[in-house]
Design a protein around this motif. Structure first.
Motif, PDB file in Angstrom:
ATOM      1  N   ASP A 145      38.192  32.324  30.678  1.00 49.26           N
ATOM      2  CA  ASP A 145      37.832  33.513  31.442  1.00 49.26           C
ATOM      3  C   ASP A 145      36.316  33.647  31.494  1.00 49.26           C
ATOM      4  O   ASP A 145      35.618  33.422  30.499  1.00 49.26           O
ATOM      5  CB  ASP A 145      38.431  34.768  30.804  1.00 49.26           C
ATOM      6  CG  ASP A 145      39.933  34.853  30.994  1.00 49.26           C
ATOM      7  OD1 ASP A 145      40.423  34.354  32.025  1.00 49.26           O
ATOM      8  OD2 ASP A 145      40.612  35.418  30.125  1.00 49.26           O
ATOM      9  N   MET A 202      33.568  36.379  31.739  1.00 51.36           N
ATOM     10  CA  MET A 202      33.487  37.808  31.470  1.00 51.36           C
ATOM     11  C   MET A 202      32.069  38.308  31.745  1.00 51.36           C
ATOM     12  O   MET A 202      31.093  37.553  31.620  1.00 51.36           O
ATOM     13  CB  MET A 202      33.905  38.110  30.029  1.00 51.36           C
ATOM     14  CG  MET A 202      35.295  37.587  29.685  1.00 51.36           C
ATOM     15  SD  MET A 202      35.892  38.111  28.063  1.00 51.36           S
ATOM     16  CE  MET A 202      36.322  39.831  28.397  1.00 51.36           C
ATOM     17  N   ARG A 203      31.980  39.585  32.112  1.00 50.18           N
ATOM     18  CA  ARG A 203      30.688  40.152  32.526  1.00 50.18           C
ATOM     19  C   ARG A 203      30.438  41.476  31.817  1.00 50.18           C
ATOM     20  O   ARG A 203      31.353  42.286  31.648  1.00 50.18           O
ATOM     21  CB  ARG A 203      30.683  40.369  34.034  1.00 50.18           C
ATOM     22  CG  ARG A 203      29.457  41.119  34.561  1.00 50.18           C
ATOM     23  CD  ARG A 203      29.454  41.184  36.063  1.00 50.18           C
ATOM     24  NE  ARG A 203      30.640  41.847  36.585  1.00 50.18           N
ATOM     25  CZ  ARG A 203      30.986  41.870  37.869  1.00 50.18           C
ATOM     26  NH1 ARG A 203      30.252  41.217  38.748  1.00 50.18           N
ATOM     27  NH2 ARG A 203      32.058  42.503  38.263  1.00 50.18           N
ATOM     28  N   ASP A 241      27.943  44.683  32.468  1.00 51.08           N
ATOM     29  CA  ASP A 241      27.072  45.260  33.494  1.00 51.08           C
ATOM     30  C   ASP A 241      25.981  46.085  32.822  1.00 51.08           C
ATOM     31  O   ASP A 241      26.173  47.253  32.501  1.00 51.08           O
ATOM     32  CB  ASP A 241      27.899  46.119  34.446  1.00 51.08           C
ATOM     33  CG  ASP A 241      27.098  46.590  35.647  1.00 51.08           C
ATOM     34  OD1 ASP A 241      25.862  46.380  35.657  1.00 51.08           O
ATOM     35  OD2 ASP A 241      27.686  47.175  36.573  1.00 51.08           O
ATOM     36  N   GLN A 254      22.895  42.001  34.470  1.00 55.03           N
ATOM     37  CA  GLN A 254      24.242  41.660  34.035  1.00 55.03           C
ATOM     38  C   GLN A 254      24.182  40.429  33.142  1.00 55.03           C
ATOM     39  O   GLN A 254      23.226  39.655  33.196  1.00 55.03           O
ATOM     40  CB  GLN A 254      25.181  41.413  35.220  1.00 55.03           C
ATOM     41  CG  GLN A 254      24.930  40.115  35.958  1.00 55.03           C
ATOM     42  CD  GLN A 254      26.063  39.760  36.911  1.00 55.03           C
ATOM     43  OE1 GLN A 254      26.968  40.544  37.157  1.00 55.03           O
ATOM     44  NE2 GLN A 254      26.005  38.564  37.467  1.00 55.03           N
ATOM     45  N   THR A 262      36.085  42.156  24.992  1.00 58.53           N
ATOM     46  CA  THR A 262      36.637  43.312  25.705  1.00 58.53           C
ATOM     47  C   THR A 262      36.270  44.599  24.975  1.00 58.53           C
ATOM     48  O   THR A 262      35.878  45.597  25.609  1.00 58.53           O
ATOM     49  CB  THR A 262      38.160  43.185  25.830  1.00 58.53           C
ATOM     50  OG1 THR A 262      38.471  42.012  26.596  1.00 58.53           O
ATOM     51  CG2 THR A 262      38.758  44.403  26.530  1.00 58.53           C
ATOM     52  N   GLY A 265      32.856  45.808  25.661  1.00 62.74           N
ATOM     53  CA  GLY A 265      32.596  46.327  27.002  1.00 62.74           C
ATOM     54  C   GLY A 265      32.534  45.296  28.100  1.00 62.74           C
ATOM     55  O   GLY A 265      32.246  45.635  29.253  1.00 62.74           O
ATOM     56  N   PHE A 266      32.829  44.028  27.799  1.00 65.59           N
ATOM     57  CA  PHE A 266      32.881  43.006  28.840  1.00 65.59           C
ATOM     58  C   PHE A 266      34.172  43.154  29.650  1.00 65.59           C
ATOM     59  O   PHE A 266      35.211  43.546  29.116  1.00 65.59           O
ATOM     60  CB  PHE A 266      32.854  41.607  28.223  1.00 65.59           C
ATOM     61  CG  PHE A 266      31.501  41.169  27.734  1.00 65.59           C
ATOM     62  CD1 PHE A 266      30.703  40.341  28.516  1.00 65.59           C
ATOM     63  CD2 PHE A 266      31.025  41.578  26.487  1.00 65.59           C
ATOM     64  CE1 PHE A 266      29.462  39.925  28.062  1.00 65.59           C
ATOM     65  CE2 PHE A 266      29.789  41.168  26.031  1.00 65.59           C
ATOM     66  CZ  PHE A 266      29.001  40.346  26.810  1.00 65.59           C
ATOM     67  N   THR A 267      34.094  42.837  30.928  1.00 67.79           N
ATOM     68  CA  THR A 267      35.274  42.812  31.786  1.00 67.79           C
ATOM     69  C   THR A 267      35.449  41.408  32.343  1.00 67.79           C
ATOM     70  O   THR A 267      34.474  40.648  32.476  1.00 67.79           O
ATOM     71  CB  THR A 267      35.142  43.808  32.948  1.00 67.79           C
ATOM     72  OG1 THR A 267      33.956  43.499  33.709  1.00 67.79           O
ATOM     73  CG2 THR A 267      35.043  45.233  32.429  1.00 67.79           C
ATOM     74  N   THR A 268      36.682  41.048  32.653  1.00 68.24           N
ATOM     75  CA  THR A 268      36.975  39.704  33.155  1.00 68.24           C
ATOM     76  C   THR A 268      36.621  39.605  34.629  1.00 68.24           C
ATOM     77  O   THR A 268      37.113  40.382  35.456  1.00 68.24           O
ATOM     78  CB  THR A 268      38.450  39.353  32.936  1.00 68.24           C
ATOM     79  OG1 THR A 268      38.740  39.413  31.541  1.00 68.24           O
ATOM     80  CG2 THR A 268      38.757  37.956  33.453  1.00 68.24           C
TER      81      THR A 268
END
Length: 292
Positions: free
Chosen positions: A136, A138-139, A141, A259, A275, A278-281
């Motif tokens: 994955d 992951m980002r 922001d 980012q 996750t 605070g990272f999102t896929t």
């Protein structure tokens, strides 16, 4: 050749590069992932391409096969507005045939995607392909979110990468990763060159967590990326990895980053940590090969 209402032919020239970029952007807006990586596959050395255009000349499907050493790799794109009509299967079958010509050693084809979907999984399975890799992207922001509050254990302190500390970074990396499947077993010189030799490597964001009894973990970073995070076995479960990532994020934000991205294998439990931080896929990249 023609497939339904599409006219097919090889891609080339500035106009087609712009068309591929536009198609990749439309696909990744729906599927996730990073269009930049997909676009680069169409510009690789020795690449063979095909594209499908509507009657008005709009590129709505494209595929590329490039040589590997050994083997060949295929990647395909279908505009979200044109899916469900068998175009993906046409691209995949073209790619499997084209790979045989690109890979004269008959080492096999690797089918790649930078944004795996359920429909793509079903298509690959229908051609006898099995998944051999998935991770994955992951980002975090930094433009809208503060880095998390995750301090290091009080007995540890972070130290920035320097040439004098590079060997200790490697020893910590080796201790953290050697028990994982597929560990490459590189010597120190190769790992240090791979890490610090990247022109986007940022030593001021790459940190070694050190205590009175030795080094506990590390994080290495490049422009916009967290490259590797590792914790030695005796320190796992004590928040070291999360604290190093949080400190790297704070330094990145102070340096103007908007980012931050990272890759994590789908079988790596660290995905849950990211996750929580605070990272999102952003998307899932994967590779498939013929079943044996």
């Amino acid at each position: 050749m023609r497939d339904g209402e599409l006219t097919w032919g090889p891609l080339g020239g500035d106009g087609d590069r712009e068309a591929v970029a536009g198609l990749a952007g439309r696909c990744h807006a729906v599927d996730g992932g990073m269009s930049e990586v997909t676009i680069s596959r169409f510009a690789a050395d020795g690449v063979v391409t095909t594209g499908g255009r509507t009657a008005t000349g709009v590129l709505v499907a494209a595929a590329a096969v490039r040589p590997l050493s050994p083997g060949a790799a295929h990647i395909g794109l279908v505009d979200p507005a044109h899916r469900g009509h068998g175009i993906g299967g046409t691209l995949l079958d073209w790619g499997l045939d084209a790979a045989a010509a690109v890979d004269t050693g008959a080492s096999g084809v690797t089918v790649e995607t930078e944004a795996l979907t359920e429909a793509a999984e079903r298509l690959f399975a229908s051609r006898g392909l099995r998944q051999v890799f998935a991770e994955d992207v992951m980002r975090f922001d930094l433009a809208t979110a503060e880095p998390p509050a995750a301090p290091l254990p009080p007995e540890l302190a972070p130290h920035e990468w320097t040439p004098d500390l590079a060997g200790r970074f490697f020893v910590t990396y080796d201790a953290a990763f050697r028990d994982r499947p597929g560990f490459p077993g590189w010597p120190a010189e190769r790992w240090v060159a791979w890490t610090a030799g990247d022109e986007e490597f940022r030593p001021q964001w790459s940190l070694l967590a050190t205590g009175p009894d030795g080094d506990a973990g590390f994080v290495t970073c490049a422009e916009g990326w967290i490259v590797q995070v590792g914790v030695v076995p005796s320190w796992r479960g004590r928040g070291v990895g999360g604290a190093l990532v949080a400190e790297a994020l704070r330094r990145m934000r102070a340096g103007g980053a908007r980012q931050v991205l990272l890759d994590v294998n789908v079988d790596n439990p660290a995905g849950r940590l990211y996750t929580r931080l605070g990272f999102t896929t952003l998307g899932r990249r994967a590779k498939f090969q013929a079943s044996r």
